[in-house]
Structure formats: structure tokens, C-alpha cells
Design an enzyme around this catalytic site. Sequence first.
Site, PDB file in Angstrom:
ATOM      1  N   HIS A 352     -81.404  29.972 -92.219  1.00 48.41           N
ATOM      2  CA  HIS A 352     -80.147  30.279 -91.442  1.00 48.41           C
ATOM      3  C   HIS A 352     -79.980  29.962 -90.018  1.00 48.41           C
ATOM      4  O   HIS A 352     -78.796  29.970 -89.364  1.00 48.41           O
ATOM      5  CB  HIS A 352     -79.596  31.998 -91.738  1.00 48.41           C
ATOM      6  CG  HIS A 352     -80.369  32.796 -91.008  1.00 48.41           C
ATOM      7  ND1 HIS A 352     -81.409  33.374 -91.252  1.00 48.41           N
ATOM      8  CD2 HIS A 352     -80.116  33.354 -89.642  1.00 48.41           C
ATOM      9  CE1 HIS A 352     -81.722  34.430 -90.466  1.00 48.41           C
ATOM     10  NE2 HIS A 352     -81.130  34.372 -89.375  1.00 48.41           N
ATOM     11  N   ASP A 385     -85.286  31.998 -97.172  1.00 46.22           N
ATOM     12  CA  ASP A 385     -84.795  32.169 -95.747  1.00 46.22           C
ATOM     13  C   ASP A 385     -85.865  31.475 -94.936  1.00 46.22           C
ATOM     14  O   ASP A 385     -85.883  32.115 -94.016  1.00 46.22           O
ATOM     15  CB  ASP A 385     -84.182  33.298 -95.369  1.00 46.22           C
ATOM     16  CG  ASP A 385     -83.440  33.424 -94.290  1.00 46.22           C
ATOM     17  OD1 ASP A 385     -83.066  32.367 -93.855  1.00 46.22           O
ATOM     18  OD2 ASP A 385     -83.241  34.437 -93.454  1.00 46.22           O
ATOM     19  N   SER A 468     -84.124  35.736 -84.855  1.00 51.40           N
ATOM     20  CA  SER A 468     -84.318  35.325 -86.019  1.00 51.40           C
ATOM     21  C   SER A 468     -85.524  34.136 -86.162  1.00 51.40           C
ATOM     22  O   SER A 468     -85.281  33.041 -85.296  1.00 51.40           O
ATOM     23  CB  SER A 468     -83.048  34.813 -86.917  1.00 51.40           C
ATOM     24  OG  SER A 468     -82.439  35.780 -87.027  1.00 51.40           O
TER      25      SER A 468
END
Length: 626
Positions: A352, A385, A468
Amino acid sequence: MNEGKPTKASPTGEREEPAEPVAAGAAPSGAENRDAAPHGERARGADGDFELARPATPPTTPGGDYALHRPLDAETTEAAETGEAAVVGRPAGAVEPAGHQEPGVAAGATEPAVAGYGPGQAEQPRPLHDPDPYSTPPYGEPGPWAPAPPVQHPAATPAQGTAVPRLVRYPASDAPAHGVPVPAAAPPTVPTVPEPGAPATSHTAPVPPALDASATDAPAAAGPWQRYDPWAAAAAGASAPLQQTGGAVPTKDQRRKRARRVLIGLMLVVALASGGVGGVVGAHLERNGGVGAVELPQAGEEPAGREPGSIAGIAAQALPSVVTLHVSGAASAGTGTGFVLDDRGHILTNNHVVQPAGSDGEITVTFHSGDTAKATVVGRDSGYDLAVVRVKGVSGLDPLPLGNSDNVRVGDPVIAIGAPFDLAGTVTAGIISARERPITAGGGRGDGSDVSYVDALQTDAPINPGNSGGPLLDAQARVIGINSAIRSADSGGGEAESGRAGSIGLGFAIPINQGKRVAEELINTGRATHPVIGITLDMDYAGDGARVGTKGSDGGPPVSTGGPGARAGIRAGDVITKVDGRRVHSGEELIVKTRAHRPGDRLELTLERDGEEREISLVLGSSGGD
């Protein structure tokens, strides 16, 4: 009085006859003159006895000094009683040898009178022996006629062999003025008696002033002790000793005490002065806030190195290998974190993070040193992910070592590094709060193709938007997870960390064991494979467990023909309750537990069918990811 009185023997053993009395007023001549009474004539009384005449008292001269009367010895007194005049030190009636001359008396002259006595009084006694030039006691041979040594003041005692001047009395007219020094008269000389066998010499030896008759006419030597009269001081009642300066001399203890008092006084004065100055300076500083510029205390420089196991030591080792990614695309842009996998420029991050770039977006990598480089996507997988990008033309890359997430235990210390809200190089610390947390993230497309299923590590290390893709490190600075999602207060479930919500201490990271397998597949093939059972789950089932649906997603059967599940005997409507003996409560958890394995791994499943539990075993298949 001489009738019946025995005669006195002479030193030679012969008995002497008593001398004839001398009439009052008659002057003796020759040898008889030397034997006359020293202080006057004897008067014959009515009974034929003789009576001693009272000695004449020396006239008192106002303001003048006088000499003490020399007391008569026993021989002289006895001679006076017998009417014989004897010289002290020589028996009465003794004949002076021919050629003998008294010391200090010229030839043919009469012997000098004792100082302080007038004419007609006793002559000065002659000592039994010659003067001792060394002043060695006992001042002559022992005997009843030896005179006692003169009393001298300790301060005036001369050295051995030094003559002491005799005290004399001056008439009032000749007395020196007070304070005027009077020169001392030179002592007379007498012939020196040579020792036996020594050659005769012509020099003469000094005669002590006490034996010199001329000392009566010589002035006294200067000094207070030369004119000191002990009897006059005693009669005057003086109690304090006489001093040359006239004042009392302080003792050693008195001088010490005086010096101590002076020192204590000076110390008190200095203390009072210091206290006063200090008070004035202190008051001035308090009112004016000090003197000059203010300089605050500060610790000195310390070594920059830290222990390798400390947070600072771990951060120092890891930060050079952590990068910040800035992604921009046609529709959106974002910021995330990644870390170096190898020295060829491969960097692992979240899917993402790079998704906004699409197929024609731009990715810029910024290193900890501040250098930047362009990056391209090597491969990405939405189900895990995870994504891998690569930078070219960069050398000196330092990859981070990878740990083993299966060794992690709850409570282990961890460190998260990232760029929350574009703050690059941010370090936070915490612990492992839980293991194998089944979470899902994404799902923005609506068809579920972008949903990620993660059997995650839970940590309380603060993770915020921008963290992230960053590494989660253990105490040895090894990567054990990839930070991916947070649970925020306004969200109902797991969500990607890219949301705007802040951390509440619920962060989730993809285990590095799963990330390593996916990263290797993405680098090698550009695609990641997923382990599958070959069944379709009913995601609307609200009971405990994962139920197999009654129809497939593409209109086919719910159990794939020839798949791992069909070969194990799974049927539509079965409820799977355990995987490898661990309970599952929903379809998502079954997917998470399955994705935590590799294709080809064997699973042990527990299922319920028609109210009965059954145990089956199967080998996971593989499907291609997107």
C-alpha cells in the site's frame, strides 16, 4: 685575762708567749705593728682585764657608694682577744721571711688598708697561698684559716681565670653621675711563680683586684651588678629581682600566650571583615541578578558510542539501512518507509506504500545520509501487503540482517524505525504484545482483491502513518517484522497504516519469515505464490469456525475438483474449527492461518459434520498472486 690561759701553739709546734699589752694611744713599730689589733687598742680595766674597743663606723657619705665590711675570721678574732694583732692567713707572732713582699705592695711601704677602713684599722689579710690563675675551687689549700669564696651574682660570674673587680666606695664628691660609664682600672701585676724545672720568665701575671690595695681608689666598672649591695636591697624590702632595664622580663609561656591572643584577635578581625564584605556582595548580587553575563553549568563532552544492546546502539546500527520513500502518481501521493535487503539495491516495503504510483508513477528513495535515488517496482503482492523496489547507481549499501519471527516471545523488547508524518529516521521502542494476530487490511476496491491477510506480530511501539514498510527490530538489531497496520480509536477493525488516525499502542507487523519468502519470490519471479486448500468459504457465517460454502465464487463447486481439500474429503457445509490444533473463529482466521504457511506444507484440520468432529490431513496447494 691571760692568767691561767694556755698558750696557743704555732704552726711549727712551738708554744707562743702572749704578747705584751699596748697602751692606749701608743703606736706599735716594726713587727709588732703588724700584729696589732685591727680595730683599736685594748683598754685595761680596773680588774686588770683588757676590753676590746668598738670598731669605728665608716662615715656615711650622702649619695656615695660604699663597700661591705669584710668579716673577721676566727684567727683574727682570737688574736684580738689575746691582744695580738695577726694578719688573716698567717699565725700571730709569725716572722715574715726575709725578702718576702706582699703582692701589690711596693718595697719599703706599709701594707694597704682594707677599703672602707680608716687609718689605724686592721690591715688587709693575706691569703695562705698564691692566687689561683684559673679560679679553680677550693681557692687554696684546705684549712681552718682559708677564707670562704666571695659571693658573685650569676650574671656577673666571669669566665675561668678572669679577675672580678672589687666593689669600692666613692666619696660623694668623686661619685660618678648616674648613667655615666666609668672605665675599669687595670689590675696590678705580680711576678709569676715558675713551675719547678721551667725556665724563669720576666713577665708578670695579673693580680685579682680583691688583693690590690689600689682598688680602693679605682673607679668601679660599669654595670648595675658592680654597685649592687644585697644587704641594702634586703633592708629596703625589695622583693622583685633587679633588671638591667628596670622592667619585668616576660617568661616563655607569657610570650606564647600573648602571641596566641594577638593571633586570635587578628583572626576575629579577618572573619568579621570577610563576613561584612560577603554580605555586601551577596546583597548586591541578589538585587542585580549577578555580575556580568550568565553562564549556566553544563556537562562536558562524552564518547559518542553506546552499548550495542541499548536502544541508542541498535538505532545507530540500523538507521543507515532504513530509507524513506516518497511516492507520487496520477491520482494520489504518499510517504512510507523501507529497508535495504541486499547490496544490489533491493528494498522491501508495503504494497500500500507503492500502490499510488501505479504503472507510470514516480518513487524517490531518500537514504539516512540525505542522498536520494530513483526506484522502480520489482514486484508486489496485495494479499501479503508486500512489495520490492530497486535503486540503481548506488553503492555502499548496508543491508539489515534478518531475524527469525518464530523465536519471538511475548514481552521481548522491540524497536520500530520509520518516517511518521514524513519525519524521517524516527525511532520508537516497545515490546511484543502478542503473536499470530489475524488481521486484514485494505479492501478499498470492494471486490476483496486488495485485502491482505496477515498473521501479525502485535507491538505497543508507537506506529503512525509513514511507518508502513519500516523494520521492527529485536534487541540484536535484526529485523523480525515489517510494520504494516495499526488499530486506531475511530476504526472498527484492522486497517492499513496509511490512514490518518494516530497510534493508540496497537501496531501490527508482518512476521519476517513470511516477508522473506514473499520477497524472494518477488525478486526472483516478480510474483508471489499463495498456499491454498481449494475451497470457497462462506464469509457471512456468524457461528464459531469457518464454514465451507454451498457454491463457488465463479459459479463452480465450493470444493475445487482435484484440489487439496477434495482429496482430503472436505464437503460443502463442513465447519472447520481447528488448524494444527489451534481454534479458529472465522473464515478470515482460516485464511490467515493458511497464508502463514508455504505451498506444500501439510495441515492438520478439525471439522464438524452432522454434529460429529473429524480429523483430516492435507497438503497445501499453490496459486499465483497478483
